[in-house]
Design a protein around this motif. Structure first.
Motif, PDB file in Angstrom:
ATOM      1  N   ILE A  67       1.324  -8.182   1.031  1.00 45.19           N
ATOM      2  CA  ILE A  67       1.950  -7.865   2.314  1.00 45.19           C
ATOM      3  C   ILE A  67       1.711  -6.391   2.637  1.00 45.19           C
ATOM      4  O   ILE A  67       1.871  -5.518   1.777  1.00 45.19           O
ATOM      5  CB  ILE A  67       3.460  -8.164   2.252  1.00 45.19           C
ATOM      6  CG1 ILE A  67       3.667  -9.647   1.979  1.00 45.19           C
ATOM      7  CG2 ILE A  67       4.162  -7.748   3.527  1.00 45.19           C
ATOM      8  CD1 ILE A  67       5.085 -10.023   1.668  1.00 45.19           C
ATOM      9  N   TYR A  68       1.361  -6.128   3.914  1.00 44.03           N
ATOM     10  CA  TYR A  68       1.092  -4.758   4.365  1.00 44.03           C
ATOM     11  C   TYR A  68       1.824  -4.504   5.676  1.00 44.03           C
ATOM     12  O   TYR A  68       2.156  -5.427   6.415  1.00 44.03           O
ATOM     13  CB  TYR A  68      -0.413  -4.559   4.565  1.00 44.03           C
ATOM     14  CG  TYR A  68      -1.204  -4.821   3.303  1.00 44.03           C
ATOM     15  CD1 TYR A  68      -1.275  -3.876   2.303  1.00 44.03           C
ATOM     16  CD2 TYR A  68      -1.851  -6.040   3.115  1.00 44.03           C
ATOM     17  CE1 TYR A  68      -1.972  -4.120   1.137  1.00 44.03           C
ATOM     18  CE2 TYR A  68      -2.559  -6.293   1.957  1.00 44.03           C
ATOM     19  CZ  TYR A  68      -2.615  -5.327   0.966  1.00 44.03           C
ATOM     20  OH  TYR A  68      -3.299  -5.579  -0.183  1.00 44.03           O
ATOM     21  N   CYS A  69       2.033  -3.222   5.964  1.00 39.60           N
ATOM     22  CA  CYS A  69       2.740  -2.860   7.191  1.00 39.60           C
ATOM     23  C   CYS A  69       1.819  -2.792   8.394  1.00 39.60           C
ATOM     24  O   CYS A  69       2.283  -2.838   9.534  1.00 39.60           O
ATOM     25  CB  CYS A  69       3.479  -1.524   7.019  1.00 39.60           C
ATOM     26  SG  CYS A  69       2.400  -0.127   6.675  1.00 39.60           S
ATOM     27  N   SER A  70       0.509  -2.670   8.162  1.00 38.95           N
ATOM     28  CA  SER A  70      -0.439  -2.624   9.275  1.00 38.95           C
ATOM     29  C   SER A  70      -1.806  -3.110   8.802  1.00 38.95           C
ATOM     30  O   SER A  70      -2.074  -3.193   7.594  1.00 38.95           O
ATOM     31  CB  SER A  70      -0.566  -1.197   9.814  1.00 38.95           C
ATOM     32  OG  SER A  70      -1.145  -0.352   8.830  1.00 38.95           O
ATOM     33  N   ALA A  71      -2.660  -3.394   9.776  1.00 35.80           N
ATOM     34  CA  ALA A  71      -4.017  -3.836   9.444  1.00 35.80           C
ATOM     35  C   ALA A  71      -4.795  -2.701   8.768  1.00 35.80           C
ATOM     36  O   ALA A  71      -5.638  -2.955   7.898  1.00 35.80           O
ATOM     37  CB  ALA A  71      -4.739  -4.302  10.702  1.00 35.80           C
TER      38      ALA A  71
ATOM     39  N   HIS B  38       0.820  -1.216   0.000  1.00 31.69           N
ATOM     40  CA  HIS B  38       0.000   0.000   0.000  1.00 31.69           C
ATOM     41  C   HIS B  38       0.860   1.276   0.000  1.00 31.69           C
ATOM     42  O   HIS B  38       0.649   2.159  -0.819  1.00 31.69           O
ATOM     43  CB  HIS B  38      -0.936   0.000   1.213  1.00 31.69           C
ATOM     44  CG  HIS B  38      -1.868   1.166   1.262  1.00 31.69           C
ATOM     45  ND1 HIS B  38      -2.924   1.301   0.395  1.00 31.69           N
ATOM     46  CD2 HIS B  38      -1.895   2.253   2.061  1.00 31.69           C
ATOM     47  CE1 HIS B  38      -3.566   2.431   0.671  1.00 31.69           C
ATOM     48  NE2 HIS B  38      -2.949   3.015   1.685  1.00 31.69           N
ATOM     49  N   CYS B  39       1.837   1.348   0.922  1.00 29.15           N
ATOM     50  CA  CYS B  39       2.625   2.589   1.049  1.00 29.15           C
ATOM     51  C   CYS B  39       4.088   2.440   0.638  1.00 29.15           C
ATOM     52  O   CYS B  39       4.794   3.435   0.526  1.00 29.15           O
ATOM     53  CB  CYS B  39       2.558   3.104   2.489  1.00 29.15           C
ATOM     54  SG  CYS B  39       3.370   2.044   3.692  1.00 29.15           S
ATOM     55  N   GLY B  40       4.561   1.226   0.450  1.00 34.94           N
ATOM     56  CA  GLY B  40       5.938   1.015   0.017  1.00 34.94           C
ATOM     57  C   GLY B  40       6.958   0.944   1.144  1.00 34.94           C
ATOM     58  O   GLY B  40       8.153   0.875   0.890  1.00 34.94           O
ATOM     59  N   LEU B  41       6.517   0.965   2.383  1.00 32.50           N
ATOM     60  CA  LEU B  41       7.419   0.902   3.527  1.00 32.50           C
ATOM     61  C   LEU B  41       8.088  -0.470   3.597  1.00 32.50           C
ATOM     62  O   LEU B  41       7.438  -1.491   3.421  1.00 32.50           O
ATOM     63  CB  LEU B  41       6.637   1.145   4.828  1.00 32.50           C
ATOM     64  CG  LEU B  41       7.420   1.005   6.123  1.00 32.50           C
ATOM     65  CD1 LEU B  41       8.314   2.223   6.306  1.00 32.50           C
ATOM     66  CD2 LEU B  41       6.487   0.864   7.296  1.00 32.50           C
ATOM     67  N   HIS B  42       9.393  -0.493   3.854  1.00 29.21           N
ATOM     68  CA  HIS B  42      10.114  -1.751   4.042  1.00 29.21           C
ATOM     69  C   HIS B  42      10.122  -2.078   5.530  1.00 29.21           C
ATOM     70  O   HIS B  42      10.414  -1.215   6.357  1.00 29.21           O
ATOM     71  CB  HIS B  42      11.545  -1.653   3.520  1.00 29.21           C
ATOM     72  CG  HIS B  42      11.610  -1.655   2.043  1.00 29.21           C
ATOM     73  ND1 HIS B  42      11.446  -0.510   1.293  1.00 29.21           N
ATOM     74  CD2 HIS B  42      11.793  -2.658   1.158  1.00 29.21           C
ATOM     75  CE1 HIS B  42      11.547  -0.809   0.006  1.00 29.21           C
ATOM     76  NE2 HIS B  42      11.759  -2.119  -0.103  1.00 29.21           N
ATOM     77  N   LEU B  43       9.800  -3.326   5.858  1.00 28.06           N
ATOM     78  CA  LEU B  43       9.747  -3.746   7.244  1.00 28.06           C
ATOM     79  C   LEU B  43      10.126  -5.220   7.342  1.00 28.06           C
ATOM     80  O   LEU B  43      10.097  -5.930   6.341  1.00 28.06           O
ATOM     81  CB  LEU B  43       8.357  -3.522   7.829  1.00 28.06           C
ATOM     82  CG  LEU B  43       7.195  -4.364   7.283  1.00 28.06           C
ATOM     83  CD1 LEU B  43       6.127  -4.502   8.338  1.00 28.06           C
ATOM     84  CD2 LEU B  43       6.598  -3.705   6.059  1.00 28.06           C
ATOM     85  N   PRO B  44      10.498  -5.690   8.548  1.00 27.40           N
ATOM     86  CA  PRO B  44      10.842  -7.104   8.706  1.00 27.40           C
ATOM     87  C   PRO B  44       9.634  -7.989   8.392  1.00 27.40           C
ATOM     88  O   PRO B  44       8.489  -7.646   8.705  1.00 27.40           O
ATOM     89  CB  PRO B  44      11.223  -7.229  10.187  1.00 27.40           C
ATOM     90  CG  PRO B  44      11.542  -5.844  10.623  1.00 27.40           C
ATOM     91  CD  PRO B  44      10.724  -4.929   9.783  1.00 27.40           C
ATOM     92  N   ALA B  45       9.883  -9.122   7.778  1.00 26.66           N
ATOM     93  CA  ALA B  45       8.800 -10.031   7.391  1.00 26.66           C
ATOM     94  C   ALA B  45       8.026 -10.511   8.605  1.00 26.66           C
ATOM     95  O   ALA B  45       6.826 -10.781   8.514  1.00 26.66           O
ATOM     96  CB  ALA B  45       9.373 -11.210   6.615  1.00 26.66           C
ATOM     97  N   THR B  46       8.665 -10.587   9.759  1.00 29.39           N
ATOM     98  CA  THR B  46       7.976 -11.051  10.962  1.00 29.39           C
ATOM     99  C   THR B  46       6.952 -10.037  11.459  1.00 29.39           C
ATOM    100  O   THR B  46       6.016 -10.402  12.163  1.00 29.39           O
ATOM    101  CB  THR B  46       8.983 -11.335  12.087  1.00 29.39           C
ATOM    102  OG1 THR B  46       9.755 -10.154  12.322  1.00 29.39           O
ATOM    103  CG2 THR B  46       9.893 -12.491  11.707  1.00 29.39           C
ATOM    104  N   ASP B  47       7.104  -8.747  11.116  1.00 27.76           N
ATOM    105  CA  ASP B  47       6.168  -7.717  11.546  1.00 27.76           C
ATOM    106  C   ASP B  47       5.080  -7.436  10.509  1.00 27.76           C
ATOM    107  O   ASP B  47       4.168  -6.651  10.764  1.00 27.76           O
ATOM    108  CB  ASP B  47       6.912  -6.405  11.832  1.00 27.76           C
ATOM    109  CG  ASP B  47       7.887  -6.532  12.991  1.00 27.76           C
ATOM    110  OD1 ASP B  47       7.730  -7.482  13.786  1.00 27.76           O
ATOM    111  OD2 ASP B  47       8.791  -5.685  13.102  1.00 27.76           O
TER     112      ASP B  47
END
Length: 82
Positions: free
Chosen positions: A68-72, A50-59
């Motif tokens: 894959i998304y960074c938040s619900a 959605h926003c392109g933020l890179h984050l750990p796969a576990t989060d």
């Protein structure tokens, strides 16, 4: 004159004492180094669809069709858009 003699004796005594201390410090083995903290294994990084933020796969939050998304909230927003 006697004060100069006493002062000279005191200065020589201090000099000898410091010289002995410095030699003692040089002859001492160096203190052991503290152990280094263990470094963890690298973590896989993923990108929010959605926003392109890179984050750990576990989060990451998984969505429909393996997206894959960074938040619900981003998952919900992307699902509402279509």
């Amino acid at each position: 004159m006697k004060y100069l003699l006493v002062l000279a004796v005191v200065i020589i005594a201090i000099w000898l004492w410091r010289k002995g201390r410095q030699e003692e410090l040089r002859s001492r083995p160096p203190p052991p180094q503290p152990p280094r903290p263990a470094v963890g294994a690298p973590t896989e990084m993923v990108r929010c669809d959605h926003c392109g933020l890179h984050l750990p796969a576990t989060d990451a939050v998984r969505g429909n069709a393996g997206r894959i998304y960074c938040s619900a909230a981003h998952r919900k927003a992307a699902e509402e858009q279509g």
